[in-house]
Design a protein around this motif. Sequence first.
Motif, PDB file in Angstrom:
ATOM      1  N   ILE B  48      37.033  69.584   8.947  1.00 37.67           N
ATOM      2  CA  ILE B  48      35.953  70.033   9.850  1.00 37.67           C
ATOM      3  C   ILE B  48      35.859  71.568   9.816  1.00 37.67           C
ATOM      4  N   PRO B  49      34.740  72.116  10.297  1.00 37.68           N
ATOM      5  CA  PRO B  49      34.635  73.583  10.357  1.00 37.68           C
ATOM      6  C   PRO B  49      35.625  74.150  11.375  1.00 37.68           C
ATOM      7  N   GLY B  50      36.101  75.360  11.120  1.00 35.99           N
ATOM      8  CA  GLY B  50      37.012  76.025  12.049  1.00 35.99           C
ATOM      9  C   GLY B  50      36.355  76.304  13.382  1.00 35.99           C
ATOM     10  N   PHE B  51      37.197  76.411  14.410  1.00 39.09           N
ATOM     11  CA  PHE B  51      36.687  76.702  15.746  1.00 39.09           C
ATOM     12  C   PHE B  51      36.269  78.172  15.853  1.00 39.09           C
ATOM     13  N   ILE B  52      35.190  78.396  16.617  1.00 36.90           N
ATOM     14  CA  ILE B  52      34.761  79.759  16.939  1.00 36.90           C
ATOM     15  C   ILE B  52      35.008  79.958  18.427  1.00 36.90           C
ATOM     16  N   ASP B  53      35.740  80.994  18.779  1.00 39.46           N
ATOM     17  CA  ASP B  53      35.977  81.255  20.205  1.00 39.46           C
ATOM     18  C   ASP B  53      35.230  82.526  20.600  1.00 39.46           C
ATOM     19  N   GLN B  54      34.095  82.326  21.250  1.00 41.23           N
ATOM     20  CA  GLN B  54      33.240  83.472  21.592  1.00 41.23           C
ATOM     21  C   GLN B  54      33.636  84.138  22.901  1.00 41.23           C
ATOM     22  N   HIS B  55      34.603  83.552  23.574  1.00 39.67           N
ATOM     23  CA  HIS B  55      35.045  84.134  24.852  1.00 39.67           C
ATOM     24  C   HIS B  55      36.561  84.149  24.875  1.00 39.67           C
ATOM     25  N   LEU B  56      37.115  85.222  24.354  1.00 36.49           N
ATOM     26  CA  LEU B  56      38.556  85.302  24.139  1.00 36.49           C
ATOM     27  C   LEU B  56      39.004  86.741  24.373  1.00 36.49           C
ATOM     28  N   HIS B  57      39.797  86.935  25.405  1.00 36.23           N
ATOM     29  CA  HIS B  57      40.280  88.287  25.730  1.00 36.23           C
ATOM     30  C   HIS B  57      41.593  88.596  25.024  1.00 36.23           C
ATOM     31  N   GLY B  58      42.337  87.534  24.750  1.00 35.56           N
ATOM     32  CA  GLY B  58      43.622  87.747  24.109  1.00 35.56           C
ATOM     33  C   GLY B  58      44.260  86.414  23.782  1.00 35.56           C
ATOM     34  N   TRP B  59      45.274  86.444  22.930  1.00 38.28           N
ATOM     35  CA  TRP B  59      45.979  85.207  22.585  1.00 38.28           C
ATOM     36  C   TRP B  59      47.378  85.557  22.108  1.00 38.28           C
ATOM     37  N   GLY B  60      48.347  84.884  22.699  1.00 36.20           N
ATOM     38  CA  GLY B  60      49.728  85.064  22.257  1.00 36.20           C
ATOM     39  C   GLY B  60      50.203  86.493  22.449  1.00 36.20           C
ATOM     40  N   THR B  61      50.578  87.123  21.349  1.00 31.05           N
ATOM     41  CA  THR B  61      51.155  88.467  21.412  1.00 31.05           C
ATOM     42  C   THR B  61      50.100  89.576  21.399  1.00 31.05           C
ATOM     43  N   GLY B  62      48.827  89.195  21.464  1.00 30.99           N
ATOM     44  CA  GLY B  62      47.778  90.218  21.476  1.00 30.99           C
ATOM     45  C   GLY B  62      46.840  90.046  22.649  1.00 30.99           C
ATOM     46  N   SER B  63      46.517  91.154  23.307  1.00 31.24           N
ATOM     47  CA  SER B  63      45.575  91.077  24.402  1.00 31.24           C
ATOM     48  C   SER B  63      44.599  92.240  24.320  1.00 31.24           C
ATOM     49  N   PHE B  64      43.434  91.962  23.756  1.00 31.43           N
ATOM     50  CA  PHE B  64      42.410  92.989  23.628  1.00 31.43           C
ATOM     51  C   PHE B  64      42.026  93.554  24.985  1.00 31.43           C
ATOM     52  N   VAL B  65      41.969  92.695  25.986  1.00 36.46           N
ATOM     53  CA  VAL B  65      41.488  93.115  27.299  1.00 36.46           C
ATOM     54  C   VAL B  65      42.451  94.092  27.973  1.00 36.46           C
ATOM     55  N   SER B  66      43.718  94.074  27.557  1.00 36.93           N
ATOM     56  CA  SER B  66      44.673  94.940  28.250  1.00 36.93           C
ATOM     57  C   SER B  66      44.609  96.382  27.761  1.00 36.93           C
ATOM     58  N   SER B  67      44.360  96.604  26.447  1.00 35.27           N
ATOM     59  CA  SER B  67      44.344  98.001  25.993  1.00 35.27           C
ATOM     60  C   SER B  67      43.239  98.326  24.989  1.00 35.27           C
ATOM     61  N   ARG B  68      42.503  97.276  24.568  1.00 38.49           N
ATOM     62  CA  ARG B  68      41.337  97.487  23.698  1.00 38.49           C
ATOM     63  C   ARG B  68      41.668  98.239  22.401  1.00 38.49           C
ATOM     64  N   ASP B  69      42.896  98.067  21.885  1.00 45.91           N
ATOM     65  CA  ASP B  69      43.182  98.768  20.631  1.00 45.91           C
ATOM     66  C   ASP B  69      43.360  97.806  19.455  1.00 45.91           C
ATOM     67  N   GLU B  70      43.401  98.379  18.276  1.00 49.96           N
ATOM     68  CA  GLU B  70      43.394  97.578  17.055  1.00 49.96           C
ATOM     69  C   GLU B  70      44.630  96.695  16.924  1.00 49.96           C
ATOM     70  N   LYS B  71      45.762  97.226  17.360  1.00 53.74           N
ATOM     71  CA  LYS B  71      47.011  96.460  17.260  1.00 53.74           C
ATOM     72  C   LYS B  71      46.869  95.098  17.946  1.00 53.74           C
TER      73      LYS B  71
END
Lengths: 398, 398
Positions: B48-71
């Motif tokens: 099947i086609p891969g899932f698209i998550d259009q509403h995702l602030h972070g997952w596991g060891t990464g949280s874009f919402v916390s610091s908004r950086d590339e890491k």
Amino acid sequence: MIIYSKNIYLPNQVKKEGYLIINNGIIDDIVDSVNTNDYVDYSDYLIIPGFIDQHLHGWGTGSFVSSRDEKQLYEMKKHLPKAGVTSFLATTGAEPIDELIKGINSVGNVMNNQKEGSTLLGIHLEGPFVNESNKGMMNVNNFLKPSVDVMKKLVDSQNVMNSIKLMTMAIELEGAAEVIKYCNKNNIQISIGHSCATFETIKKLKELGVNGVTHMFSGMSGFHHRELGVAGSALYFDDLYCEFAKQTGITVKKEAFQIAYKLKGANRIIMTTDNAGISQIEKERYHYVRKQYFIPDGDKFIIRNEDGSEKVFDRTNYDDIKDLELSYIRSIQNLKNNVNPSVHDIIKMTSENSAKYIGVFDKKGSLEKGKDADILVVDKDFNLKVTYCMGRKCFEDV
Amino acid sequence: MIIYSKNIYLPNQVKKEGYLIINNGIIDDIVDSVNTNDYVDYSDYLIIPGFIDQHLHGWGTGSFVSSRDEKQLYEMKKHLPKAGVTSFLATTGAEPIDELIKGINSVGNVMNNQKEGSTLLGIHLEGPFVNESNKGMMNVNNFLKPSVDVMKKLVDSQNVMNSIKLMTMAIELEGAAEVIKYCNKNNIQISIGHSCATFETIKKLKELGVNGVTHMFSGMSGFHHRELGVAGSALYFDDLYCEFAKQTGITVKKEAFQIAYKLKGANRIIMTTDNAGISQIEKERYHYVRKQYFIPDGDKFIIRNEDGSEKVFDRTNYDDIKDLELSYIRSIQNLKNNVNPSVHDIIKMTSENSAKYIGVFDKKGSLEKGKDADILVVDKDFNLKVTYCMGRKCFEDV
């Protein structure tokens, strides 16, 4: 008497050419041809079963809820055929027990002597076991905790067996389960209303025989995505009947009705009016949805708006007051505009479902051989032309 | 690379024997037979086609919402394939404009240098034009009135054209219409969220190009029968997309989801997780739905319950924290149990609808010749076996 039409709505079929043979108020037969010219010709109109209003406090010049006496019931019976209602349940509010017993006795007396007009089928007790949390416009002083003793008193006061057909109840109240069981044994249908029951309570108690809700959306806990409440549970459980009060578009927006219709379908919606005969009230009151004061004054009835403007009516004159509340037939015209149901689906929502729900489907709710001749003649837009109650013409649009 | 299976889910059909030919990350062809034995055999699994998550602030060891950086974004990209997510929008909260611009720049930089893992498709701005009335867990200090000037600033800060794909907005706020029009011109989809918009407002502004709602039921005015609110309007309007956050059964009861599914159907539901990478937060906070305190402490992450009991996690270790939030794939297993959709309907809700909504259906959202090779291999119970992102194997259940 013989009625001819090209559109007779029998269960699951439309008879395109046929005759209803009516004797002694009963549909004696439904046939393809007759050996006489002595019939009424409604060639191009639709012939459908009469409306059943299971939630009706009053209409026009009669208001059962205001004084619970026989005179009010006879006034209602007289004028209901003009709205297409051929049978109904006289509906109480939450009143002191003595007043409810008075109402039960009045209903029994009128059932024993129907005279003319719409048929009184029995009583719908809207209370007294309802919840202050969702009191609507009812008097909380008369609310009681569910009690088999109180219920037994009401059941024992019936002067006509099984005149209590329906009770609206807040099933989350302590003691409700026992009252539900007692009512089941006495053929009293239970509807959830004036209630903030949770999804879990409803899931549990519907197994005891709770089969529907009263005036869907009003007087109940609303739908929330973490606690479905009464409204959400009624939308969720396919088998629960949803009684809807008239489609004014004020108390329940048409879009909200459309959502419910899409989910429930015509098989589980019961149309009622919840009309009160508002001009017949005994004491001044404020209507919080309409935002108007209703003021009785002898034979006069005054509606005062919040800006002080007034309109005065002669409350002894049906024609003067008939438009104060939306009639059953006009509500069905709105229903038609809102969701465009088939004629058979309208019949389900106005007659068949209610007849099944309150246990009178052996006599009412469809045009079938052996059933009561409660018949409406309508045009395709559901303008009412003629109403027959028990085979007797009680209204004709002339 | 060549993938073989007996269950390849193409749009509107299941290919019962077939080969996906993948070159340079693209589905080069889909054929009935090949002249080689050099293919991967997934005979009995579903492709099947891969899932698209259009509403995702972070997952596991990464949280874009916390610091908004590339890491953070690279951490998310690395672990998302384990949850079946092959592409996603990095989602902000309502932050100060400078922080949003920092986020937009980080997203652009990562889009220009995707390295491996799940594909970053762009950014979803959840705010800043949202309403205090429905703040949810967001910081009201960063909420702004809709402003084309502010929006222009954000759009102009894009270092990759059209990296802003989606914005969640309270469309009832003054100035919203102008921002909607401006966003339309800049290919930014508008979802209603953190909003108490009325039915009438939604009816009017959807004509300007408002096509859906964010995390249906949460952060919006609820359904009421006299004012449908955002939730009721989303249920009512057949064409509005409903984005749902993961099906935990906590934030949205499964019965509420079932009602929405019955009304909207698979064509208008978009599954997302709204995951945050909660272990990566920078400051202690209280989660009012879970009723737990989240406490960061160096490499440690502590969850404290209201009774004082605690659990400590190593927040640098994906395996230690991966179950703190429900993964996309497990949410889809719940979805399956809740409403039993067909595989094609699951594909619509997890991939196709989102791809269309955020404007990437030319590359994503279905298994078709010429599209990106974002592919999941699952068993019939939707246990994830293998994940390919742009033709590269990024996860295998061994």
